[in-house]
Design an enzyme around this catalytic site. Sequence first.
Site, short mmCIF file in Angstrom:
data_model
loop_
_atom_site.label_atom_id
_atom_site.label_comp_id
_atom_site.label_asym_id
_atom_site.label_seq_id
_atom_site.Cartn_x
_atom_site.Cartn_y
_atom_site.Cartn_z
N ARG A 1 0.81 -1.22 0.00
CA ARG A 1 0.00 0.00 0.00
C ARG A 1 0.84 1.27 0.00
NH1 ARG A 1 -5.47 0.05 1.49
NH2 ARG A 1 -6.37 -2.03 1.58
N TRP B 1 2.54 6.10 1.58
CA TRP B 1 2.66 6.52 0.19
C TRP B 1 2.43 8.03 0.20
CZ3 TRP B 1 -0.25 8.90 -3.68
CH2 TRP B 1 0.23 8.75 -4.99
N ASN C 1 -4.66 7.42 6.70
CA ASN C 1 -4.68 7.14 5.27
C ASN C 1 -5.77 8.01 4.66
OD1 ASN C 1 -4.44 6.05 2.68
ND2 ASN C 1 -5.90 4.41 3.13
N GLY C 2 -5.45 8.75 3.62
CA GLY C 2 -6.45 9.59 2.98
C GLY C 2 -5.92 10.98 2.73
N GLU D 1 -2.75 -3.17 -21.67
CA GLU D 1 -2.41 -3.80 -20.40
C GLU D 1 -0.96 -4.29 -20.41
OE1 GLU D 1 -2.31 -5.67 -16.65
OE2 GLU D 1 -3.37 -3.94 -17.50
N LYS E 1 2.07 -3.14 -17.82
CA LYS E 1 2.90 -4.05 -17.04
C LYS E 1 4.38 -3.73 -17.21
CE LYS E 1 0.67 -5.24 -14.74
NZ LYS E 1 -0.69 -4.82 -14.99
N HIS F 1 -0.52 7.15 -37.96
CA HIS F 1 -1.10 8.44 -37.64
C HIS F 1 -0.25 9.20 -36.62
CE1 HIS F 1 -4.76 7.70 -39.92
NE2 HIS F 1 -4.68 6.45 -39.49
N LYS G 1 -0.43 -0.38 -4.32
CA LYS G 1 -1.35 -1.38 -4.86
C LYS G 1 -2.79 -0.90 -4.89
CE LYS G 1 -2.59 -5.60 -6.12
NZ LYS G 1 -2.24 -6.08 -7.47
#
Length: 601
Positions: free
Chosen positions: A27, A75, A101-102, A478, A482, A501, A596
């Site tokens: 996290r 984070w 957190n927030g 995707e 990655k 293009h 995450k």
Amino acid sequence: MCGIVGYTGVNQVLPNLLKGLEKLEYRGYDSAGVYVSNGAAGDYLVREQGRVAKLEAATKDKGIAGTAGIAHTRWATHGGVSVENAHPHMSEDGRFYLVHNGVIENYDELREKYLQGVKLHSQTDTEIAVQLIDKFSKENNLSTFDAFRQMISLLDENSAYGFLLMDRETPDLMYTAKKKSPLLIGVSKEANVVTSDAAAMLDVTHDFIELMDGEIAIVDKQKVTLFNAEGQEITREPFHIDIDASETDKGVYPYYMLKEVDEQAVVARTLSQYYFDDDNRIQNIDPAIVTAIQAADRIYIVAAGTSYHAGLVGKRYFEQWTGKPTEVHIASEFAYDQPLLSEKPFFIFLSQSGETADSREVLDNVIKQGYHSLTIANVMNSTLTREADFALPLLAGPEIAVASTKAYTAQIIVEAILAHAVGESGLDLKHELAKVAVEMQVIIDQKDDFKAIAESALRHRRSAFYIGRGLDAAVAVEAALKLKEISYVQTEGFAAGELKHGTISLIEEGTPVFALLTQAKTAGLVRGEIAQVAARGANAVVIASKALAKPGDAYVLPDVNELLMPLLAVIPAQLIAYYASLDRGLDVDRPRNLAKSVTVQ
């Protein structure tokens, strides 16, 4: 985005807090800190910049003892990455300790109005909160609970928070509250705990109480007291999580990502067994979901990141098998720029964690407008699963690596099964998914091939491209995500027809261009585009299905039903990204600047 854990019980708290932080490091891992209360014997505050391992080393030989404490892995949002900005934050007089957190949106205004003359030691919004609690406790002669409530009452409506507070004058008590940020209270005979994620405390308990938005709880070692937003005491029974703590460990794997890539075949089988009975009939999908989608005139899939990419694949299934026009939207854009909706929309939210902040914002708006909604998530009892009308599980098991792998393929499988249940796929889907699981394992077992591709194509390269058409274009975005998020190779994924293009101007000698080729209708066109980039010096790396492969292709995928090929085509991309990251000596599971679970907007 941050990880929170707290413990009050009969055992020494520090080992439990550090182990919990290790489980929560996905996290955020800019900094970490711990506060341990030992009553009259003293207390301890240790904070470090960097990973939890650094914090653990800093706590050694300090004689830290106590049976209650809180901890946090950060984070960074407000303020840079530093020890000063690490949590827990302490009030000016050293009485209160807070982790959070927030985002407190109006923290500047609160500081200017209430904290003139208070010396601040960080640039964080969290320190504003803990200094306010201290101020209200002193000046208004309030209890810790009432001072905590008063601080919360001043936060503006856009603020999001998960708070965990300790008061050194009541060393066995924790105070916690949440809004738009996940927090659970774990209960057991030996301890009660608070955590952002149940996985962090599975060694202590498997029984948890959900804390709802606006609620506050007082947690001591013997009981939990819940209060609603109005301050009235309420009760709520705990729920049981049936997950083995070992599922959150790496086991024999060097990284969680590799373990989770390997688990995809098992997840495919699990989903097939869960959603189909022995006679190939759909089960475990509420008929009301099917009825609601059948009554809709348009489907809106809302998601972020990898989940958004899974939605791009799912769009094909819903349109082709149900006949329903389907739109896929980025949650952060939809939340503040809602498009013109059809008369009878049905919303599907895709999320690994079920706590994605931008998706929660959209769901709040959808509920206010009275539209039906379904969440497909890996964590049941999460905010998105709880607040939507319906929910379906991904059953992928804990996904710890920041780069999502098995949740992506699980989302595609559940979308396919749901579309099949609502409409008519014309497939024996249970049998087709069984074949997919077998071929997934075949690909996964050929890791050396992808290691060689990564090293030859990407070593010393700073940019790369993934191209494809149709479903391959959906997988390409995707695949690009990655590679860029864990190897830091700047990678673009897009529809191959768009090369001419503008993007082809970026092709230089040796530029890696990974081409996905699994759709027969557009195979010839993609081959032409491969030739065009190769003529300009690109290193074209072709990943093709067996039916469409040609000599010289880098990797040949086994054949399954063409509509299900994304489930196979993405695995080489996952492993190429993994080995490219390893080749650069990077931390595969914890890439820089990322977390995450994105629980702030």
